[in-house]
Design a protein around this motif. Structure first.
Motif, PDB file in Angstrom:
ATOM      1  N   LEU A  69       0.839  -1.203   0.000  1.00  0.00           N
ATOM      2  CA  LEU A  69       0.000   0.000   0.000  1.00  0.00           C
ATOM      3  C   LEU A  69       0.876   1.256   0.000  1.00  0.00           C
ATOM      4  CD1 LEU A  69      -2.799   1.344   0.164  1.00  0.00           C
ATOM      5  CD2 LEU A  69      -2.638   1.134   2.665  1.00  0.00           C
ATOM      6  N   GLY A  70       1.938   1.241   0.789  1.00  0.00           N
ATOM      7  CA  GLY A  70       2.809   2.404   0.892  1.00  0.00           C
ATOM      8  C   GLY A  70       3.515   2.737  -0.411  1.00  0.00           C
ATOM      9  N   LEU A  71       3.996   1.715  -1.115  1.00  0.00           N
ATOM     10  CA  LEU A  71       4.664   1.949  -2.397  1.00  0.00           C
ATOM     11  C   LEU A  71       3.699   2.551  -3.406  1.00  0.00           C
ATOM     12  CD1 LEU A  71       6.860  -1.279  -2.661  1.00  0.00           C
ATOM     13  CD2 LEU A  71       7.649   1.072  -2.268  1.00  0.00           C
ATOM     14  N   TRP A  72       2.479   2.015  -3.443  1.00  0.00           N
ATOM     15  CA  TRP A  72       1.477   2.581  -4.348  1.00  0.00           C
ATOM     16  C   TRP A  72       1.152   4.022  -3.970  1.00  0.00           C
ATOM     17  CZ3 TRP A  72      -3.236   4.567  -3.000  1.00  0.00           C
ATOM     18  CH2 TRP A  72      -4.023   5.011  -4.063  1.00  0.00           C
ATOM     19  N   ALA A  73       0.934   4.282  -2.676  1.00  0.00           N
ATOM     20  CA  ALA A  73       0.561   5.634  -2.219  1.00  0.00           C
ATOM     21  C   ALA A  73       1.652   6.647  -2.543  1.00  0.00           C
ATOM     22  CB  ALA A  73       0.273   5.614  -0.719  1.00  0.00           C
ATOM     23  N   GLU A  74       2.909   6.239  -2.412  1.00  0.00           N
ATOM     24  CA  GLU A  74       4.031   7.131  -2.712  1.00  0.00           C
ATOM     25  C   GLU A  74       4.024   7.521  -4.188  1.00  0.00           C
ATOM     26  OE1 GLU A  74       7.186   9.338  -1.258  1.00  0.00           O
ATOM     27  OE2 GLU A  74       5.848   8.042  -0.110  1.00  0.00           O
ATOM     28  N   GLU A  75       3.752   6.560  -5.047  1.00  0.00           N
ATOM     29  CA  GLU A  75       3.753   6.843  -6.483  1.00  0.00           C
ATOM     30  C   GLU A  75       2.490   7.586  -6.899  1.00  0.00           C
ATOM     31  OE1 GLU A  75       3.874   4.298 -10.625  1.00  0.00           O
ATOM     32  OE2 GLU A  75       5.098   3.632  -8.932  1.00  0.00           O
ATOM     33  N   ASP A  76       1.355   7.231  -6.321  1.00  0.00           N
ATOM     34  CA  ASP A  76       0.079   7.851  -6.689  1.00  0.00           C
ATOM     35  C   ASP A  76       0.005   9.305  -6.211  1.00  0.00           C
ATOM     36  OD1 ASP A  76      -2.892   7.563  -7.517  1.00  0.00           O
ATOM     37  OD2 ASP A  76      -2.997   8.250  -5.429  1.00  0.00           O
ATOM     38  N   ALA A  77       0.434   9.555  -4.972  1.00  0.00           N
ATOM     39  CA  ALA A  77       0.551  10.903  -4.392  1.00  0.00           C
ATOM     40  C   ALA A  77      -0.766  11.662  -4.237  1.00  0.00           C
ATOM     41  CB  ALA A  77       1.551  11.745  -5.196  1.00  0.00           C
ATOM     42  N   THR A  78      -1.912  10.959  -4.283  1.00  0.00           N
ATOM     43  CA  THR A  78      -3.184  11.652  -4.057  1.00  0.00           C
ATOM     44  C   THR A  78      -3.683  11.479  -2.624  1.00  0.00           C
ATOM     45  OG1 THR A  78      -4.499   9.745  -4.780  1.00  0.00           O
ATOM     46  CG2 THR A  78      -3.867  11.379  -6.472  1.00  0.00           C
ATOM     47  N   GLY A  79      -2.947  10.718  -1.822  1.00  0.00           N
ATOM     48  CA  GLY A  79      -3.349  10.496  -0.437  1.00  0.00           C
ATOM     49  C   GLY A  79      -2.178   9.958   0.352  1.00  0.00           C
ATOM     50  N   ILE A  80      -2.430   9.647   1.624  1.00  0.00           N
ATOM     51  CA  ILE A  80      -1.361   9.111   2.465  1.00  0.00           C
ATOM     52  C   ILE A  80      -1.842   7.843   3.168  1.00  0.00           C
ATOM     53  CG2 ILE A  80      -0.175  11.301   2.805  1.00  0.00           C
ATOM     54  CD1 ILE A  80      -1.530  11.587   5.471  1.00  0.00           C
ATOM     55  N   GLY A  81      -0.874   6.962   3.432  1.00  0.00           N
ATOM     56  CA  GLY A  81      -1.184   5.688   4.065  1.00  0.00           C
ATOM     57  C   GLY A  81      -0.809   5.673   5.534  1.00  0.00           C
ATOM     58  N   PHE A  82      -1.366   4.705   6.255  1.00  0.00           N
ATOM     59  CA  PHE A  82      -1.160   4.574   7.699  1.00  0.00           C
ATOM     60  C   PHE A  82      -1.000   3.093   8.045  1.00  0.00           C
ATOM     61  CE2 PHE A  82      -3.632   8.310   6.828  1.00  0.00           C
ATOM     62  CZ  PHE A  82      -3.051   9.298   7.610  1.00  0.00           C
ATOM     63  N   ASP A  83      -0.187   2.822   9.083  1.00  0.00           N
ATOM     64  CA  ASP A  83       0.011   1.443   9.508  1.00  0.00           C
ATOM     65  C   ASP A  83      -0.933   1.082  10.649  1.00  0.00           C
ATOM     66  OD1 ASP A  83       1.063   2.499  11.848  1.00  0.00           O
ATOM     67  OD2 ASP A  83       3.109   1.846  11.454  1.00  0.00           O
ATOM     68  N   SER A  84      -0.740  -0.122  11.188  1.00  0.00           N
ATOM     69  CA  SER A  84      -1.682  -0.668  12.165  1.00  0.00           C
ATOM     70  C   SER A  84      -1.609  -0.019  13.544  1.00  0.00           C
ATOM     71  CB  SER A  84      -1.455  -2.172  12.315  1.00  0.00           C
ATOM     72  OG  SER A  84      -0.146  -2.412  12.815  1.00  0.00           O
TER      73      SER A  84
END
Length: 200
Positions: A69-84
């Motif tokens: 999820l983090g790799l995709w979010a970094e490339e997509d750049a339209t949002g941010i991810g969070f861990d557990s």
């Protein structure tokens, strides 16, 4: 009476507290600050749940999920991810920590700095819960429905023991996928594909 449920990997333990010891939002924050190594959630009715660290194999699977999820979010750049380890305050008052989450950037940036620095008062757009053998499926299904009811657009409940994925989408019935190889996040997460070989 306030209930503290301590969820062990094998046997849950329930602790009852007198009503005068009920935990409001500020007391819940103090409890979390005093116990930074614990993962703690609070239901909309004030039930506090304390979970110990996960077993190593579950932690590795969570890591693989978060990395993808983090790799995709970094490339997509339209949002941010969070861990557990991240807690969010949902509109119904519950404070929940999904195994992984993602929020559109414009929604996140609309929060004040002090809101972002706490259990942010926002429901993620996307959530994932990863079920281990000791988790009760019906409780996780209720949790996924709670996310949808509070504003999530997409949720995946990955049932490892059953090799089944429950896909939750707003205004749609729950979709059940048996042993899929890949999960696709379109249109909420455009182009994101979660490969499940390292998660099963």
């Amino acid at each position: 009476m306030t209930t503290l449920r301590i969820h062990a990997e094998l046997t849950p333990l329930t602790v009852e507290l007198p009503a005068q010891m009920s935990l409001g939002l500020e007391q819940f924050h103090e409890l979390c600050r005093a116990n930074p190594d614990l993962r703690i959630e609070r239901s909309a009715t004030g039930v506090v749940m304390i979970m110990p660290p996960t077993f190593s194999d579950s932690g590795n699977r969570n890591f693989n999920l978060t990395v993808q999820l983090g790799l995709w979010a970094e490339e997509d750049a339209t949002g941010i991810g969070f861990d557990s380890s991240t807690g969010f305050t949902l509109p119904n008052g519950a404070i929940r920590s999904p195994d992984a989450a993602w929020i559109r950037l414009e929604r996140w940036n609309a929060l004040r700095d002090e809101q972002q620095a706490s259990f942010a008062p926002i429901c993620p757009d996307f959530v994932v819960e990863l079920r281990s053998a000791s988790d009760r499926l019906n409780l996780l299904q209720d949790k996924m429905q709670e996310y949808l009811d509070n504003g999530a657009s997409l949720g995946w409940l990955i049932d490892r023991p059953g090799r089944t994925v429950y896909v939750y989408q707003r205004d749609r019935p729950v979709q059940v996928l048996e042993n899929p190889e890949t999960l696709r996040g379109d249109p909420v997460l455009p182009g994101f594909a979660l490969r499940l070989e390292k998660i099963w």
